[in-house]
Design a protein around this motif. Sequence first.
Motif, short mmCIF file in Angstrom:
data_model
loop_
_atom_site.label_atom_id
_atom_site.label_comp_id
_atom_site.label_asym_id
_atom_site.label_seq_id
_atom_site.Cartn_x
_atom_site.Cartn_y
_atom_site.Cartn_z
N THR A 67 0.88 -1.27 0.02
CA THR A 67 -0.12 -0.07 -0.01
C THR A 67 0.85 1.17 -0.06
O THR A 67 0.48 2.21 -0.24
CB THR A 67 -1.11 0.12 1.18
N ALA A 68 2.04 1.26 0.62
CA ALA A 68 2.98 2.48 0.42
C ALA A 68 3.38 2.81 -0.73
O ALA A 68 3.38 4.08 -0.99
CB ALA A 68 4.13 2.09 1.53
N ASN A 69 3.57 1.90 -1.89
CA ASN A 69 4.19 2.45 -3.34
C ASN A 69 3.24 1.66 -4.27
O ASN A 69 3.63 2.05 -5.54
CB ASN A 69 5.50 1.86 -3.22
N GLY A 70 2.27 0.81 -4.06
CA GLY A 70 1.46 0.12 -5.39
C GLY A 70 2.11 -0.68 -5.77
O GLY A 70 1.35 -1.41 -6.80
N GLU A 71 3.43 -1.12 -5.21
CA GLU A 71 4.17 -2.23 -5.92
C GLU A 71 3.23 -3.66 -5.75
O GLU A 71 2.83 -3.90 -4.77
CB GLU A 71 5.39 -2.48 -5.37
N ASP A 72 3.25 -4.59 -6.89
CA ASP A 72 2.57 -5.92 -6.82
C ASP A 72 3.74 -6.52 -6.13
O ASP A 72 4.81 -7.01 -6.73
CB ASP A 72 2.35 -6.34 -8.17
N VAL A 73 3.31 -7.16 -5.05
CA VAL A 73 4.56 -8.18 -4.22
C VAL A 73 3.44 -9.58 -4.16
O VAL A 73 4.12 -10.27 -3.20
CB VAL A 73 4.75 -7.63 -2.67
N THR A 74 2.82 -9.90 -5.20
CA THR A 74 2.25 -11.19 -4.89
C THR A 74 3.40 -12.30 -4.98
O THR A 74 4.04 -12.36 -5.73
CB THR A 74 1.19 -11.43 -6.30
N VAL A 75 2.94 -13.27 -4.12
CA VAL A 75 3.89 -14.43 -4.00
C VAL A 75 3.84 -15.06 -5.26
O VAL A 75 2.63 -15.68 -5.57
CB VAL A 75 3.61 -15.34 -2.85
N PRO A 76 4.94 -15.55 -6.22
CA PRO A 76 4.81 -16.27 -7.28
C PRO A 76 4.45 -17.61 -7.13
O PRO A 76 4.66 -18.55 -6.02
CB PRO A 76 6.18 -16.16 -7.94
N ILE A 77 3.55 -18.13 -7.91
CA ILE A 77 3.07 -19.55 -7.70
C ILE A 77 2.98 -20.34 -8.77
O ILE A 77 2.35 -19.72 -9.63
CB ILE A 77 1.70 -19.55 -6.76
N SER A 78 3.32 -21.79 -8.77
CA SER A 78 3.30 -22.44 -10.02
C SER A 78 1.80 -22.69 -10.50
O SER A 78 0.74 -22.55 -9.48
CB SER A 78 3.95 -23.73 -9.92
N ASN A 79 1.67 -23.23 -11.52
CA ASN A 79 0.22 -23.90 -12.13
C ASN A 79 -0.19 -24.76 -11.20
O ASN A 79 -1.28 -24.74 -10.76
CB ASN A 79 0.08 -24.13 -13.43
N SER A 80 0.66 -25.72 -10.76
CA SER A 80 0.21 -26.98 -9.91
C SER A 80 0.04 -26.14 -8.36
O SER A 80 -0.92 -26.72 -7.64
CB SER A 80 1.30 -28.08 -9.91
N GLY A 81 0.60 -25.26 -8.00
CA GLY A 81 0.63 -24.55 -6.81
C GLY A 81 -0.90 -23.81 -6.80
O GLY A 81 -1.39 -23.88 -5.72
N LEU A 82 -1.15 -23.11 -7.77
CA LEU A 82 -2.51 -22.40 -7.95
C LEU A 82 -3.71 -23.53 -7.83
O LEU A 82 -4.63 -23.23 -7.26
CB LEU A 82 -2.45 -21.81 -9.34
N GLU A 83 -3.38 -24.53 -8.57
CA GLU A 83 -4.58 -25.66 -8.49
C GLU A 83 -4.68 -26.12 -7.12
O GLU A 83 -5.81 -26.32 -6.51
CB GLU A 83 -4.21 -26.86 -9.46
N MET A 84 -3.63 -26.36 -6.19
CA MET A 84 -3.81 -26.58 -4.91
C MET A 84 -4.04 -25.60 -4.07
O MET A 84 -5.03 -25.71 -3.10
CB MET A 84 -2.24 -27.18 -4.41
N ALA A 85 -3.84 -24.29 -4.29
CA ALA A 85 -4.52 -23.41 -3.47
C ALA A 85 -6.12 -23.31 -3.76
O ALA A 85 -6.77 -23.17 -2.80
CB ALA A 85 -3.86 -22.17 -3.82
N ARG A 86 -6.54 -23.56 -4.70
CA ARG A 86 -7.94 -23.50 -5.31
C ARG A 86 -8.44 -24.54 -4.78
O ARG A 86 -9.88 -24.51 -4.03
CB ARG A 86 -8.13 -23.50 -6.80
N GLN A 87 -7.97 -25.65 -4.61
CA GLN A 87 -8.84 -26.91 -4.21
C GLN A 87 -8.66 -26.85 -2.50
O GLN A 87 -9.70 -27.25 -2.17
CB GLN A 87 -7.56 -28.34 -4.04
N PHE A 88 -7.63 -26.24 -1.99
CA PHE A 88 -7.93 -25.96 -0.29
C PHE A 88 -8.40 -24.54 0.08
O PHE A 88 -8.60 -24.48 1.15
CB PHE A 88 -6.50 -26.36 0.44
N GLY A 89 -8.49 -23.64 -0.92
CA GLY A 89 -8.84 -22.46 -0.65
C GLY A 89 -7.95 -21.49 0.24
O GLY A 89 -8.28 -20.61 1.04
N GLN A 90 -6.59 -21.89 0.00
CA GLN A 90 -5.66 -21.23 0.96
C GLN A 90 -4.59 -20.58 -0.16
O GLN A 90 -3.90 -21.14 -1.07
CB GLN A 90 -4.74 -22.32 1.55
N TYR A 91 -4.50 -18.93 0.00
CA TYR A 91 -3.91 -18.61 -0.92
C TYR A 91 -2.63 -17.81 -0.42
O TYR A 91 -2.81 -17.09 0.79
CB TYR A 91 -4.83 -17.47 -1.55
N PRO A 92 -1.49 -17.53 -0.86
CA PRO A 92 -0.30 -16.96 0.08
C PRO A 92 -0.67 -15.51 -0.07
O PRO A 92 -0.68 -14.96 -1.30
CB PRO A 92 0.98 -17.56 -0.93
#
Length: 144
Positions: A67-92
């Motif tokens: 919020t201080a500078n508007g920089e996107d600091v999203t944790v990089p996540i692989s496609n398989s990691g994203l599928e797992m995040a979706r499956q468990f509803g847990q996002y970094p």
Amino acid sequence: MIKVFKTLIALTFLFSTISFISCNDNNDTNLNCEQSVCTEEFRTILILVKDQNQNAVALDSFQTINTANGEDVTVPISNSGLEMARQFGQYPLLNDSSLGANEEIEVRFKGFINNQEVINGLYKVSSDCCHINLVSGNVEFILQ
């Protein structure tokens, strides 16, 4: 034999105590992190998204913004990691590599389904010499 065992337990307790004391929430930027004893775990702060029936909610996308500078600091996540995040509803939100030592930042987490923002949370996150810590913010969302 019992004396050796007691000594081993005492040494283990002492080492654990030293590790705990060395890896504290002290935000003193003059703290020499080279002398800190840290655990080898890698911490990630997770955002949990569920529906009213406690089922995991699959977000199409998410992002974390400083919020201080508007920089996107999203944790990089692989496609398989994203599928797992979706499956468990847990996002970094952030992880140990997101901040330097003894920092504190405010970030906004946004989650999207069908290009509509369904999650918007504000967080304060700090780090010590070893790990990142959640200072404030709701990490569980129940979608209607």
